[in-house]
Motif scaffolding. Structure first.
Motif, PDB file in Angstrom:
ATOM      1  N   LYS A 100      64.488 -39.994  -0.178  1.00 11.72           N
ATOM      2  CA  LYS A 100      64.411 -41.473  -0.691  1.00 11.72           C
ATOM      3  C   LYS A 100      63.677 -42.181   0.052  1.00 11.72           C
ATOM      4  O   LYS A 100      63.098 -41.953   1.184  1.00 11.72           O
ATOM      5  CB  LYS A 100      66.087 -40.888  -0.040  1.00 11.72           C
ATOM      6  N   ARG A 101      64.215 -43.479  -0.141  1.00 12.80           N
ATOM      7  CA  ARG A 101      64.180 -45.389   0.082  1.00 12.80           C
ATOM      8  C   ARG A 101      64.023 -44.739   1.391  1.00 12.80           C
ATOM      9  O   ARG A 101      63.140 -45.515   1.947  1.00 12.80           O
ATOM     10  CB  ARG A 101      64.972 -46.083  -0.926  1.00 12.80           C
ATOM     11  N   GLN A 102      65.368 -44.681   1.854  1.00 12.95           N
ATOM     12  CA  GLN A 102      65.123 -44.894   3.780  1.00 12.95           C
ATOM     13  C   GLN A 102      63.751 -44.232   4.265  1.00 12.95           C
ATOM     14  O   GLN A 102      64.085 -44.127   4.869  1.00 12.95           O
ATOM     15  CB  GLN A 102      66.401 -44.384   4.047  1.00 12.95           C
ATOM     16  N   GLN A 103      63.802 -43.053   3.502  1.00  9.12           N
ATOM     17  CA  GLN A 103      63.173 -42.251   4.521  1.00  9.12           C
ATOM     18  C   GLN A 103      61.547 -42.833   4.341  1.00  9.12           C
ATOM     19  O   GLN A 103      59.991 -42.756   5.132  1.00  9.12           O
ATOM     20  CB  GLN A 103      62.649 -41.004   3.348  1.00  9.12           C
ATOM     21  N   ALA A 157      59.044 -42.903  -5.265  1.00  5.65           N
ATOM     22  CA  ALA A 157      60.158 -44.063  -4.735  1.00  5.65           C
ATOM     23  C   ALA A 157      59.165 -45.271  -4.195  1.00  5.65           C
ATOM     24  O   ALA A 157      60.092 -46.395  -4.654  1.00  5.65           O
ATOM     25  CB  ALA A 157      60.243 -43.431  -2.728  1.00  5.65           C
TER      26      ALA A 157
END
Length: 82
Positions: free
Chosen positions: A2-5, A48
């Motif tokens: 995910k983008r946060q990761q 991503a």
């Protein structure tokens, strides 16, 4: 990934770099971190990145890059964040 990761990966690499503004060093460190992960996670990180780059293609951001850089070709826009 995910983008946060993805951003966590980048922030970790930036925190490890002696000069956090050295994009090449940050990229090398992020690459080294990714190299220890499973292939699927590496591919997900690439996706991503591509998704974020695609989202960056907006007129306001391109206009800002044009003003900041005194002009901005399509290649210049792609590589101005590096």
């Amino acid at each position: 990934m995910k983008r946060q990761q993805f951003w966590h990966l980048i922030e970790t690499a930036r925190a490890q770099a002696p000069n956090p503004d050295d994009a090449d060093d940050v990229a090398r460190r992020a690459t080294s971190q990714l190299a220890t992960r499973p292939a699927g996670e590496i591919v997900a990180a690439q996706q991503a990145l591509w998704d974020l780059m695609a989202d960056s293609y907006t007129s306001p951001l391109w206009a800002a890059a044009y003003l900041i850089n005194g002009g901005c070709s399509d290649d210049g826009f792609d590589y101005s964040w590096l």
